[in-house]
Design a protein around this motif. Structure first.
Motif, PDB file in Angstrom:
ATOM      1  N   GLU A 141     -40.284 -23.862  66.602  1.00 41.22           N
ATOM      2  CA  GLU A 141     -41.335 -23.943  67.612  1.00 41.22           C
ATOM      3  C   GLU A 141     -42.570 -23.124  67.250  1.00 41.22           C
ATOM      4  O   GLU A 141     -43.676 -23.443  67.692  1.00 41.22           O
ATOM      5  CB  GLU A 141     -40.786 -23.502  68.967  1.00 41.22           C
ATOM      6  N   ASN A 142     -42.411 -22.083  66.458  1.00 40.53           N
ATOM      7  CA  ASN A 142     -43.572 -21.271  66.070  1.00 40.53           C
ATOM      8  C   ASN A 142     -44.241 -21.787  64.800  1.00 40.53           C
ATOM      9  O   ASN A 142     -45.164 -21.169  64.276  1.00 40.53           O
ATOM     10  CB  ASN A 142     -43.160 -19.811  65.892  1.00 40.53           C
ATOM     11  N   PHE A 172     -44.664 -27.990  63.842  1.00 37.76           N
ATOM     12  CA  PHE A 172     -43.604 -28.309  64.807  1.00 37.76           C
ATOM     13  C   PHE A 172     -43.791 -29.704  65.402  1.00 37.76           C
ATOM     14  O   PHE A 172     -44.893 -30.113  65.763  1.00 37.76           O
ATOM     15  CB  PHE A 172     -43.593 -27.274  65.936  1.00 37.76           C
ATOM     16  N   VAL A 173     -42.669 -30.432  65.476  1.00 37.83           N
ATOM     17  CA  VAL A 173     -42.650 -31.774  66.059  1.00 37.83           C
ATOM     18  C   VAL A 173     -41.642 -31.772  67.207  1.00 37.83           C
ATOM     19  O   VAL A 173     -40.483 -31.398  67.007  1.00 37.83           O
ATOM     20  CB  VAL A 173     -42.246 -32.838  65.010  1.00 37.83           C
ATOM     21  N   PRO A 174     -42.036 -32.171  68.405  1.00 40.52           N
ATOM     22  CA  PRO A 174     -41.094 -32.206  69.531  1.00 40.52           C
ATOM     23  C   PRO A 174     -39.912 -33.113  69.228  1.00 40.52           C
ATOM     24  O   PRO A 174     -40.056 -34.113  68.491  1.00 40.52           O
ATOM     25  CB  PRO A 174     -41.936 -32.762  70.687  1.00 40.52           C
ATOM     26  N   PRO A 175     -38.731 -32.797  69.756  1.00 45.14           N
ATOM     27  CA  PRO A 175     -37.527 -33.595  69.461  1.00 45.14           C
ATOM     28  C   PRO A 175     -37.704 -35.093  69.681  1.00 45.14           C
ATOM     29  O   PRO A 175     -37.212 -35.893  68.888  1.00 45.14           O
ATOM     30  CB  PRO A 175     -36.483 -32.997  70.412  1.00 45.14           C
ATOM     31  N   ASP A 232     -50.241 -38.622  60.495  1.00 39.99           N
ATOM     32  CA  ASP A 232     -50.712 -37.254  60.643  1.00 39.99           C
ATOM     33  C   ASP A 232     -49.535 -36.270  60.644  1.00 39.99           C
ATOM     34  O   ASP A 232     -48.408 -36.631  60.989  1.00 39.99           O
ATOM     35  CB  ASP A 232     -51.493 -37.093  61.954  1.00 39.99           C
ATOM     36  N   GLY A 233     -49.821 -35.016  60.308  1.00 37.19           N
ATOM     37  CA  GLY A 233     -48.808 -33.976  60.378  1.00 37.19           C
ATOM     38  C   GLY A 233     -47.884 -33.971  59.170  1.00 37.19           C
ATOM     39  O   GLY A 233     -48.074 -34.709  58.195  1.00 37.19           O
TER      40      GLY A 233
END
Length: 335
Positions: free
Chosen positions: A55-56, A60-63, A278-279
Motif C-alpha cells: 500500500e505504501n 500500488f494497485v487495488p485488489p 498505465d502503471g
C-alpha cells in the motif's frame, strides 16, 4: 544506565525493521516459487508483485484491479508434438468412425483413420476446422463437457505416458497460486476451445471456469421435449488467438490486466496490449529451451512458434523465462 536501555531497545527495533524483517519477507515470497531457480526471472516476478501489492508503494494497485492473464498451450501445459486438443479430436474421430463410413475416403478424416496426422493437417486451418466441426458440434454443451471430462481423466501423452493433466508446468502452477494469494484474479486466455478447458481448469490450475476465455462455437438455446438445452452449432463464434486475445479480454473481462503470460507469437498482441497500459506492468514469455526435460523450440516450430514476440521482448521489457536455467523442475511429481 537506565536512561540508555530505551535507546538500545529502540536501536535494536530499528535494526530489525531495516534489515531483518525485509529479508524475512523476501525469503517468504521467494519460497512461494520453490520450483524457480534464483535469478532475474524469479526476481522480476517477485519484485513486480511486491510493488503492486504494498500500500505504501507508488505502484500500488487495488485488489479489484489486479488481473493476470495466462495463455494455456505451451504456457501452462505441454503443446508438443501437437496441441492437446488435437489429440482429443483424433480420438473422437476414431470413436465416431463406425457411424461415418464416408470418412474412409474423405480427407482429412481418411488420413486420421490411417494414422497419418501430418497429412490430415496438411490442409492447414481448413482441415483443422473440419475435424473440429465433426467432433465438437452437433450436441449439447453438457454432453460435450461430459465427453471432455471422461477423456481428460484417462488420456495420456504418447511420449511420456503421463496423463495430460500431469504434464502441466509446476513453476507456473506455483506462479498462479502466488498471484492468487496476493489477491490477483487469474484468467486463462487461450486459442484453445473454451469448453474444452473449462471442465478441468479449476481442478488442475485452480482457475474457475468463469475465468476461462477461449475460442468457441456458436451456441443456441432450444427446448427439446420441454427441456431447455444449449446446443453447439457447426459454426465458429470467436477465435481467441493473436489479435483476438485483447478483444476477448475486453469483451469478457472488461478491464485491462496488469500482467500477461504467454509463450508464442499467438500471445504477442496480448502481451503488447497489456504492457502498454498505465502503471506498473509485467509481460512474461516462457521460452522452451530444455530438450532433455521437455522440448526445445521457438522460431521455426509449426506448434508454438516464438519469433516476433521473442524479438519484441527486449524492446518491451518483457521477462523471457529460459526453461532450462530458470526452472528447477518441469512437471509436478506423479501422484
Amino acid at each position: 544506565m537506565h536512561a540508555i536501555r530505551p535507546t538500545l531497545a529502540l536501536m535494536r527495533y530499528a535494526f530489525l525493521l531495516l534489515f531483518v524483517f525485509p529479508l524475512v519477507s523476501e525469503s517468504s515470497e521467494a519460497d512461494a516459487l520453490p520450483s524457480w531457480n534464483d535469478g532475474p526471472s524469479k526476481q522480476a516476478i517477485i519484485q513486480f508483485v511486491q510493488e503492486v501489492t504494498r500500500e505504501n508503494s507508488p505502484h500500488f494497485v487495488p485488489p479489484g484491479e489486479r488481473i493476470a492473464t495466462f495463455d494455456n498451450d505451451g504456457t501452462l501445459w505441454v503443446e508438443q508434438p501437437m496441441y492437446t486438443q488435437l489429440f482429443f479430436v483424433i480420438d473422437r474421430i476414431q470413436a465416431l468412425a463406425p457411424s461415418h463410413p464416408e470418412w474412409k475416403t474423405q480427407e482429412p478424416f481418411k488420413s486420421v483413420l490411417q494414422g497419418d496426422v501430418k497429412q490430415a493437417l496438411a490442409g492447414g486451418n481448413h482441415s483443422i476446422l473440419e475435424l473440429m466441426m465433426a467432433t465438437h458440434a452437433g450436441m449439447s454443451a453438457l454432453a460435450f463437457s461430459t465427453l471432455v471430462e471422461e477423456w481428460i481423466a484417462t488420456a495420456k501423452h504418447p511420449s511420456t505416458g503421463r496423463l495430460f493433466t500431469e504434464m502441466v508446468y509446476q513453476p507456473m502452477l506455483e506462479l498462479i497460486a502466488y498471484l492468487q494469494e496476493n489477491h490477483f484474479k487469474t484468467y486463462i486466455v487461450s486459442g484453445g476451445g473454451i469448453e474444452f478447458m473449462r471442465p478441468w481448469s479449476e481442478r488442475v490450475y485452480g482457475i474457475p471456469p468463469e475465468w476461462v476465455i477461449g475460442s468457441s462455437f456458436k451456441t443456441e438455446y432450444k427446448l427439446i421435449d420441454g427441456v431447455p438445452q444449449l446446443l453447439r452449432m457447426p459454426s465458429v463464434n470467436f477465435i481467441d488467438d493473436k489479435e483476438g486475445k485483447p478483444v476477448g479480454i475486453h469483451q469478457f473481462i472488461g478491464r485491462r490486466p496488469i500482467a500477461a503470460f504467454g509463450n508464442s507469437d499467438g500471445d504477442f498482441q496480448m502481451l503488447q496490449w497489456v504492457t502498454a497500459g498505465d502503471g506498473k506492468r509485467l509481460g512474461l514469455l516462457v521460452h522452451h529451451t530444455d530438450k532433455a526435460r521437455e522440448w526445445a523450440y521457438d522460431r521455426h516450430s509449426s506448434v508454438g512458434k516464438l519469433d516476433k514476440a521473442l524479438d519484441a521482448a527486449k524492446e518491451n521489457g518483457w521477462v523471457v523465462v529460459d526453461m532450462k536455467t530458470d526452472w528447477r523442475t518441469i512437471y509436478p511429481s506423479p501422484h
